[in-house]
Design an enzyme around this catalytic site. Structure first.
Site, short mmCIF file in Angstrom:
data_model
loop_
_atom_site.label_atom_id
_atom_site.label_comp_id
_atom_site.label_asym_id
_atom_site.label_seq_id
_atom_site.Cartn_x
_atom_site.Cartn_y
_atom_site.Cartn_z
N ARG A 165 -1.85 10.49 -9.46
CA ARG A 165 -2.72 9.00 -10.47
C ARG A 165 -3.89 9.10 -10.12
O ARG A 165 -5.15 8.17 -10.75
CB ARG A 165 -1.65 7.99 -10.41
CG ARG A 165 -0.13 7.82 -10.40
CD ARG A 165 0.68 7.55 -9.65
NE ARG A 165 0.79 6.76 -8.48
CZ ARG A 165 1.31 5.90 -7.60
NH1 ARG A 165 1.15 4.68 -8.37
NH2 ARG A 165 0.46 6.37 -6.22
N ASP A 289 -0.33 -4.71 0.43
CA ASP A 289 -0.40 -3.97 -0.87
C ASP A 289 0.11 -5.11 -2.18
O ASP A 289 0.34 -4.69 -2.71
CB ASP A 289 0.36 -2.92 -1.17
CG ASP A 289 -0.37 -1.79 -1.87
OD1 ASP A 289 0.80 -0.67 -2.65
OD2 ASP A 289 -1.19 -2.12 -2.60
C1 FWO Z 1 0.70 2.34 -3.67
C2 FWO Z 1 -1.13 -0.27 -5.87
C3 FWO Z 1 1.98 3.56 -4.91
C4 FWO Z 1 -1.21 -0.64 -8.06
O1 FWO Z 1 1.50 4.15 -4.27
O2 FWO Z 1 -1.47 2.23 -4.79
O3 FWO Z 1 1.69 2.85 -5.85
O4 FWO Z 1 -1.92 0.27 -8.73
O5 FWO Z 1 -1.19 -1.83 -8.10
N1 FWO Z 1 0.95 1.24 -4.85
N2 FWO Z 1 -0.74 1.36 -7.60
C5 FWO Z 1 2.62 1.58 -3.11
C6 FWO Z 1 3.38 2.11 -2.42
C7 FWO Z 1 2.70 2.94 -0.72
C8 FWO Z 1 5.17 2.25 -2.19
C9 FWO Z 1 -0.36 1.05 -4.36
C10 FWO Z 1 -0.44 -0.15 -7.50
ZN ZN Z 2 -2.47 2.69 -2.92
#
Ligand code: FWO
Ligand code: ZN
Length: 395
Positions: A165, A289
């Site tokens: 992503r 997070d």
């Molecule tokens: C992690 C935040 C992930 C958002 O890899 O990076 O997606 O934008 O809200 N979360 N993408 C969670 C893992 C560490 C479990 C984010 C998410």
């Molecule tokens: Zn993250």
């Protein structure tokens, strides 16, 4: 307002025994034995019996999606924004807000406004400029102006690497963004730290290692997060931390379940490993997070599960460290207090010490959060929030 917390076991983080803590306004005035003061004036005075309780500095959660995040499964998966009491009841008195995958429908002006609202509601807030993607979103149009001109912006992030992503940043564009953050931090007396989102990709922390080995930029310019998301990445990050780098663990409400599900390394086990490897006890942090999406993708990159991060995972990680891994509380609690304060250069934060901000948590003997003070004001009492955000439901 003057507050005395009496006869409480004080962890600065270092344990200094049973003390009285005198708070005047929003500052810790002193930490001593048997404080006595005489007041013959009209000032609000509050005495808290700390007997049987443990005082630790208020928690610094340096990776929270204050606006909400998510969206990886389409519009209906955009997560809700943070509320004051969801943070304070988890012991959080300082947050650093970020944008994540979605830096399009979420923007930095809204993140800044949300941070200002939470500051007015009672906690201390900062934000990162940017989101997952390079070139970075900014408010002023330039990374350096954002960091220099906007007090709450203390760095950039969460910049994603090794993740399907991410924006697939090149070495050059990543190095340029890091250089801008570093120099702007120097010019404004801030950390200028780069919060780096590590994905599950096989390139792991290669980009960070290349910056450190091929440029003049010091390893301490980065705080890579999610280092414990899989065992292979964690091993790389242990070696990285041994070279003096900071590493940030992402907590989990159910670490044992996640360990079985995808091999995530629980904070408590990860910290035990750092201690065995003689990694500096200044170099690890723990974040929630919070309000970020916790998506689970299968090997084809399809979304197969989705949760939302909460700050509740923080005290869970500390309790597991002490109770399951026999790690001294004064070590584990550094992850949420003096260590992030050092990494992000947050003045007067992260310690129970004369002159520091009066951000404290009182824990009961089971290490549950009982009372929380932010900037000298009681926000949570007897495990219940007593101060709420403008539109929050009262308990
Ligand atoms: C992690 C935040 C992930 C958002 O890899 O990076 O997606 O934008 O809200 N979360 N993408 C969670 C893992 C560490 C479990 C984010 C998410
Ligand atoms: Zn993250």
């Amino acid at each position: 307002m003057i507050t005395i917390i009496r006869n409480v076991d004080v962890y600065k983080p270092e344990y200094i025994g049973k003390k009285d803590i005198l708070i005047i306004g929003n500052k810790i005035a002193t930490v001593e034995d048997n404080i006595s003061i005489e007041l013959n004036c009209d000032v609000e005075f509050n005495e808290i019996d700390g007997s049987g309780k443990i005082a630790v500095p208020g928690f610094i959660d340096s990776h929270v999606h204050l606006l909400g995040g998510g969206g990886e499964g389409g519009f209906v998966t955009r997560t809700p924004e943070a509320t004051l009491s969801s943070l304070t009841k988890s012991g959080v008195t300082t947050v650093i807000g970020c944008l994540g995958t979605d830096g399009v429908t979420r923007d930095l002006m809204s993140l800044l406004a949300k941070a200002k609202a939470l500051e007015e509601e009672g906690i201390t807030t900062f934000i990162y400029a940017g989101s997952y993607r390079l070139p970075l979103k900014t408010i002023t149009g330039e990374i350096m102006k954002d960091i220099i001109a906007i007090d709450k912006i203390i760095g950039i992030g969460e910049v994603a690497i090794s993740d399907h992503r991410s924006s697939q940043p090149s070495f050059d564009e990543f190095a340029k963004a890091v250089a801008d953050a570093r120099v702007a931090g120097m010019l404004s007396g801030k950390a200028g730290v780069v919060n780096v989102h590590l994905g599950d990709g096989k390139r792991q922390i290669e980009l960070l290692e290349r910056i450190v080995s091929e440029t003049e930029i010091p390893i301490t310019q980065f705080v890579p997060t999610h280092v414990n998301r899989n065992p292979e990445l964690f091993e790389k990050c242990v070696q990285y931390a041994k070279k003096g780098g900071y590493i940030d663990f992402t907590g989990s409400e159910d670490p044992d379940y996640n360990e079985k599900l995808d091999g995530e390394v629980p904070f408590s086990k990860g910290l035990k490993r750092l201690m065995e490897e003689n990694v500096s006890m200044d170099n690890f942090t723990l974040t929630s997070d919070g309000q970020g999406s916790l998506p689970v993708f299968n090997e084809k990159g399809e979304l197969v599960g989705l949760g939302v991060g909460t700050s509740r995972c923080l005290i869970k990680a500390i309790k597991d460290s002490v109770k399951k891994q026999n790690i001294p509380l004064e070590i584990a609690i550094r992850a949420l207090t003096s260590n992030p304060a050092k990494a992000f250069k947050l003045k007067n934060k992260g310690k129970i010490e004369k002159g520091f901000d009066a951000d404290l948590c009182l824990l009961d003997k089971n290490l549950d959060i009982d009372t929380v003070l932010a900037k000298g004001k009681v926000m949570v009492k007897d495990k219940t929030p007593i101060v709420f955000g403008t539109f929050e439901e009262r308990y």
